[in-house]
Design an enzyme around this catalytic site. Structure first.
Site, PDB file in Angstrom:
ATOM      1  N   THR A 123      -5.274   5.532 -12.730  1.00 41.93           N
ATOM      2  CA  THR A 123      -4.565   5.585 -11.444  1.00 41.93           C
ATOM      3  C   THR A 123      -3.277   4.751 -11.478  1.00 41.93           C
ATOM      4  OG1 THR A 123      -4.717   4.696  -9.197  1.00 41.93           O
ATOM      5  CG2 THR A 123      -6.267   3.814 -10.751  1.00 41.93           C
ATOM      6  N   ASP A 124      -2.322   5.136 -10.665  1.00 40.88           N
ATOM      7  CA  ASP A 124      -1.079   4.345 -10.562  1.00 40.88           C
ATOM      8  C   ASP A 124      -1.350   2.977  -9.936  1.00 40.88           C
ATOM      9  OD1 ASP A 124      -1.571   5.118  -7.909  1.00 40.88           O
ATOM     10  OD2 ASP A 124       0.468   5.867  -7.543  1.00 40.88           O
ATOM     11  N   GLU A 125      -2.561   2.797  -9.355  1.00 40.10           N
ATOM     12  CA  GLU A 125      -2.866   1.536  -8.668  1.00 40.10           C
ATOM     13  C   GLU A 125      -3.006   0.379  -9.652  1.00 40.10           C
ATOM     14  OE1 GLU A 125      -5.635   1.926  -5.454  1.00 40.10           O
ATOM     15  OE2 GLU A 125      -5.099   4.028  -5.133  1.00 40.10           O
ATOM     16  N   TYR A 147     -11.145  -2.373  -7.110  1.00 41.73           N
ATOM     17  CA  TYR A 147     -11.088  -1.008  -7.667  1.00 41.73           C
ATOM     18  C   TYR A 147     -10.003  -0.935  -8.749  1.00 41.73           C
ATOM     19  CZ  TYR A 147      -9.420   3.830  -8.077  1.00 41.73           C
ATOM     20  OH  TYR A 147      -8.976   5.039  -8.567  1.00 41.73           O
ATOM     21  N   LYS A 151     -10.284  -0.354 -12.852  1.00 45.45           N
ATOM     22  CA  LYS A 151      -9.612   0.744 -13.557  1.00 45.45           C
ATOM     23  C   LYS A 151      -8.675   0.180 -14.631  1.00 45.45           C
ATOM     24  CE  LYS A 151      -9.869   4.651 -12.720  1.00 45.45           C
ATOM     25  NZ  LYS A 151     -10.849   5.690 -13.189  1.00 45.45           N
TER      26      LYS A 151
END
Ligand code: NAD
Ligand code: TYD
Length: 357
Positions: A123-125, A147, A151
């Site tokens: 994810t870009d997060e 989260y 990741k």
């Protein structure tokens, strides 16, 4: 090709399974999914009996199971994860278990089998909040919540397995997805289904947090490109090209449902809320990637889907989701009326002082 797709009963995974079966007539898919609260066999109803799709209920942390299934395939695409930031704030442990340890179990199995490819859906997060500009694939990882930290941990492990063992690993880091079959805890499906039930549309903080939205079908095409044409050992960002403040997204949903602006309710903010996510995806564009669904078109189609599939989401919302919603948004027992968002974070020392007074 024989593929192990994990998390294929979730939102994006189920779209990807369907995409592969349509696009590659000779591919065989084993779909391993634990069916957590977010996994749903109904997401796969149309391919449940497909001759090239085998569904297995199981945990990616189950080593013997993963080892056995891995021997039957040529590559792994790992979608399986705990995925909701808000839940990671209240219960981080299962995020560490599935998102980090689970990825490690899959990597070990891939290494032992000498797989041709291991693709981690990230994810870009993981880049954390990007207040200005855009993160490219070399940007530092600065995850801001359990989260995204889980990741990011998995991404580092994936790259380390590539480097240490020569495993042909790939990572895709995509922006915020939306579309049919998204579990109604995430912003867009939550607001659509709340709106359809006459409940408020909750907006955290000042509503000026920004996300880059991508239709799930564009994400599937991006994953296809990375899987087949990515250079092993590489990371590929995937952007949607539709960056918007949350307040605009929610206003568009309200307008599409003919709701007054007063249906939108500003509520207490998420702790550690990342202000903005934004990625550069030139590397993937060089492989031929272009998102094709405009946000207006994609959102309208998504709203129509939720209107036409009330049975799908009403069943979810009538179950454990109801308790989650009540606790998360602090509503009355019936779940109707005003919402207040996250509880204020009172430091432990402060609450002790208050008590001792
Ligand atoms: P989702 O929550 O809808 O689905 C996750 C699926 O994983 C569920 O079917 C669940 O049952 C399964 N699962 C969870 N723990 C498991 C375990 N231990 N073993 C086997 N299966 C397990 O999530 P999603 O939105 O479809 O996201 C899929 C992947 O894409 C995730 O890895 C997520 O980090 C990533 N991603 C999501 C977005 C987004 O906007 N939704 C954006 C970028 C990346
Ligand atoms: P979400 O869909 O949970 O995705 P992520 O946190 O992974 O980006 O949230 C998208 C944005 O919407 C994020 O800035 C948080 C915000 N948000 C709200 O304002 N209200 C809500 O009820 C939810 C669930 C999210």
């Amino acid at each position: 090709m024989r593929l192990l797709v994990t998390g294929g009963a979730g939102f994006i995974g189920s779209h990807f399974v369907r995409y592969l079966l349509d696009r590659y007539p000779d591919y065989r898919i084993i779909n391993l999914d634990k069916l957590t609260y977010a996994g749903n066999r109904e997401n796969l109803r149309d391919v449940a009996r497909h001759p090239r799709h085998r569904f297995i209920k199981g945990d990616i942390c189950n080593r013997p199971l993963v080892a056995r299934l891995s021997r039957q395939v040529d590559a792994i695409v790992n979608f399986a994860a705990d995925t909701h930031v808000d839940r990671s704030i209240t219960r981080p442990a299962s995020f560490l278990q599935t998102d980090v340890i689970g990825a490690g179990v899959l990597l070990d199995a891939a290494r032992r089998c000498g797989h041709g490819r291991y693709l981690q859906i990230s994810t870009d997060e993981v880049y954390g909040s990007i207040e200005q500009g855009y993160a490219d694939e070399a940007a530092p990882l600065r995850p801001g919540n359990p989260y995204s930290a889980s990741k990011a941990g998995a991404d580092l492990l994936v790259l380390a397995y590539g480097r240490t063992y020569g495993l042909p690993v790939l990572i895709s880091r995509c922006s915020n997805n939306y579309g049919p079959y998204q579990y109604p805890e995430k912003l867009i499906p939550l607001c659509i289904t709340n709106g359809l039930e006459g409940l408020p549309l909750p907006l955290y903080g000042d509503g000026q947090y920004r996300r880059d939205w991508i239709h799930v079908s564009d994400h599937c095409r991006a994953v296809d490109l990375v899987l087949h044409h990515g250079i092993p050992g590489s990371v590929y960002n995937v952007g949607g090209g539709h960056e918007l403040p949350n307040v605009d997204v929610v206003h568009r949903i309200a307008a599409a449902l003919n709701l007054p602006a007063s249906a939108i309710q500003f509520v207490a903010d998420r702790p550690g809320h990342d202000r903005r996510y934004a990625v550069k995806d030139e590397k993937l564009r060089a492989l031929g990637y272009r998102p094709v669904t405009s946000f207006d078109e994609g959102l309208a189609e998504t709203i129509r889907w939720y209107q036409a599939h009330r049975g799908w989401w009403k069943k979810i919302r009538a179950g454990a989701f109801r308790r989650y919603y009540r606790q998360r948004y602090h509503t009355s027992r019936a779940g109707k009326g005003a919402v207040s968002g996250f509880k204020p974070q009172v430091p432990a020392t402060h609450s002790r002082t208050e008590k001792s007074r």
